[in-house]
Design a protein around this motif. Structure first.
Motif, mmCIF file in Angstrom:
data_model
loop_
_atom_site.group_PDB
_atom_site.id
_atom_site.type_symbol
_atom_site.label_atom_id
_atom_site.label_comp_id
_atom_site.label_asym_id
_atom_site.label_seq_id
_atom_site.Cartn_x
_atom_site.Cartn_y
_atom_site.Cartn_z
ATOM 1 N N SER A 89 0.728 -1.174 0.121
ATOM 2 C CA SER A 89 -0.059 0.099 -0.051
ATOM 3 C C SER A 89 0.943 1.174 0.109
ATOM 4 O O SER A 89 0.596 2.147 -0.814
ATOM 5 N N LEU A 90 1.957 1.362 0.709
ATOM 6 C CA LEU A 90 2.714 2.474 0.895
ATOM 7 C C LEU A 90 3.603 2.833 -0.204
ATOM 8 O O LEU A 90 4.028 4.065 -0.461
ATOM 9 N N ASP A 91 4.400 1.778 -0.462
ATOM 10 C CA ASP A 91 5.591 2.086 -1.524
ATOM 11 C C ASP A 91 4.922 2.694 -2.820
ATOM 12 O O ASP A 91 5.583 3.689 -3.220
ATOM 13 N N PRO A 92 3.846 2.167 -3.254
ATOM 14 C CA PRO A 92 3.474 2.885 -4.588
ATOM 15 C C PRO A 92 3.029 4.249 -4.372
ATOM 16 O O PRO A 92 3.219 5.215 -5.015
ATOM 17 N N THR A 93 2.512 4.522 -3.065
ATOM 18 C CA THR A 93 2.311 5.952 -2.692
ATOM 19 C C THR A 93 3.470 6.755 -2.708
ATOM 20 O O THR A 93 3.439 7.975 -3.035
ATOM 21 N N ALA A 94 4.541 6.302 -2.249
ATOM 22 C CA ALA A 94 5.773 6.959 -2.227
ATOM 23 C C ALA A 94 6.269 7.167 -3.510
ATOM 24 O O ALA A 94 6.664 8.323 -4.033
ATOM 25 N N ALA A 95 6.221 6.329 -4.515
ATOM 26 C CA ALA A 95 6.665 6.309 -5.671
ATOM 27 C C ALA A 95 5.836 7.383 -6.746
ATOM 28 O O ALA A 95 6.275 8.284 -7.263
ATOM 29 N N GLU A 96 4.454 7.340 -6.400
ATOM 30 C CA GLU A 96 3.573 8.398 -6.884
ATOM 31 C C GLU A 96 3.978 9.702 -6.569
ATOM 32 O O GLU A 96 4.019 10.834 -7.358
ATOM 33 N N LEU A 97 3.904 9.828 -5.115
ATOM 34 C CA LEU A 97 4.561 11.275 -4.661
ATOM 35 C C LEU A 97 5.890 11.794 -5.052
ATOM 36 O O LEU A 97 5.946 12.998 -5.497
ATOM 37 N N ALA A 98 6.765 10.806 -5.274
ATOM 38 C CA ALA A 98 7.962 11.180 -5.633
ATOM 39 C C ALA A 98 8.089 11.768 -7.198
ATOM 40 O O ALA A 98 8.823 12.682 -7.567
ATOM 41 N N ALA A 99 7.296 11.006 -8.047
ATOM 42 C CA ALA A 99 7.058 11.653 -9.297
ATOM 43 C C ALA A 99 6.469 12.917 -9.497
ATOM 44 O O ALA A 99 6.773 13.645 -10.570
ATOM 45 N N THR A 100 5.716 13.247 -8.544
ATOM 46 C CA THR A 100 5.138 14.826 -8.458
ATOM 47 C C THR A 100 6.092 15.842 -7.909
ATOM 48 O O THR A 100 5.824 16.869 -7.860
ATOM 49 N N ARG A 101 6.866 15.371 -7.142
ATOM 50 C CA ARG A 101 7.490 16.236 -6.013
ATOM 51 C C ARG A 101 9.128 16.256 -5.985
ATOM 52 O O ARG A 101 9.646 17.126 -5.788
ATOM 53 N N ARG A 102 9.409 15.330 -7.210
ATOM 54 C CA ARG A 102 11.208 15.163 -6.798
ATOM 55 C C ARG A 102 11.901 16.484 -7.406
ATOM 56 O O ARG A 102 11.477 17.365 -8.244
ATOM 57 N N THR A 103 12.913 16.871 -6.644
ATOM 58 C CA THR A 103 13.824 17.839 -7.047
ATOM 59 C C THR A 103 15.159 17.254 -7.885
ATOM 60 O O THR A 103 15.240 16.251 -8.023
#
Length: 226
Positions: A89-103
């Motif tokens: 549940s949590l790892d895909p959420t992290a990947a999705e957020l990373a794709a929108t917030r990565r610097t």
């Protein structure tokens, strides 16, 4: 410069040392903790060691039996599956957020980590597991969500015993080669801000992880011994 350990209590030091040994497998599941010997090896009295053991017991990593007998908690398919389900549940959420917030710094960190990856096989062992964790941590950091990062770091720790069990099983080279390639694909999806695709790839990645392999093996063992 002061050492970080200088600011930890003896109980904290004992907790960190024992927890690390349990999660790495240096203290195997079911093994008895010789408390006085451990206290001596850590150069401390029995009191801070027992405080550390209480913390480990609250985490389910040790079991306190009668007459203060303490053992490393057994590994079982129920715990492995629960850890797996939360990561799924949590790892895909992290990947999705990373794709929108990565610097730019996040991208550089992910690219550096992915270059250090090795196939997670018995041949590469601990070195591969360490590099694997370092890569996933760069993805977690890129999510920009501190609560999620802490949860996933803790889940990773608690899954380590099962991950090492999965490493001992003979899945062949193909699944682990695919696993390595997925990391490279994930970086590109995150860099290109393809959030939904990154989340789906991470979900597939966890589904075929070493912990998933360990669950099947534990279920087979438990069925045999039932």
């Amino acid at each position: 410069m002061s050492s970080p350990s200088q600011f930890l209590s003896k109980s904290d030091l004992a907790y960190a040392e024992l927890r690390g040994q349990i999660l790495s497998g240096s203290l195997p599941a079911g093994s008895r903790l010789a408390q006085y010997d451990l206290a001596e090896s850590l150069n401390m009295s029995i009191t801070p060691l027992r405080e550390a053991i209480r913390r480990l017991s609250s985490e389910g990593l040790v079991t306190v039996e009668t007459h203060r007998d303490v053992r490393v908690s057994a590994m079982n398919s129920d715990e492995a599956r629960q850890l797996f389900e939360v990561r799924l549940s949590l790892d895909p959420t992290a990947a999705e957020l990373a794709a929108t917030r990565r610097t730019d710094a996040d991208i550089a960190a992910m690219r550096a980590a992915v270059r250090n990856l090795l196939p997670v096989t018995r041949q590469w062992g601990e070195e591969a597991l360490t590099a694997h964790r370092a890569f996933h941590q760069t993805v977690y950091r890129a999510s920009g969500n501190d609560v999620l990062i802490r949860l996933l770091d803790d889940l990773w720790d608690k899954s380590d015993r099962y991950r090492r069990l999965g490493l001992e099983l003979p899945p062949g080279d193909e699944p682990r080669t695919r696993d390595l390639e997925e990391h490279h694909q994930l970086v590109e999806l995150i860099v290109n801000r393809q959030a939904a695709e990154a989340a789906q790839l991470m979900r597939d990645h966890i589904t075929h992880s070493l912990t998933a392999t360990a669950i099947s093996a534990l279920e087979d063992r438990e069925g045999t011994s039932a």
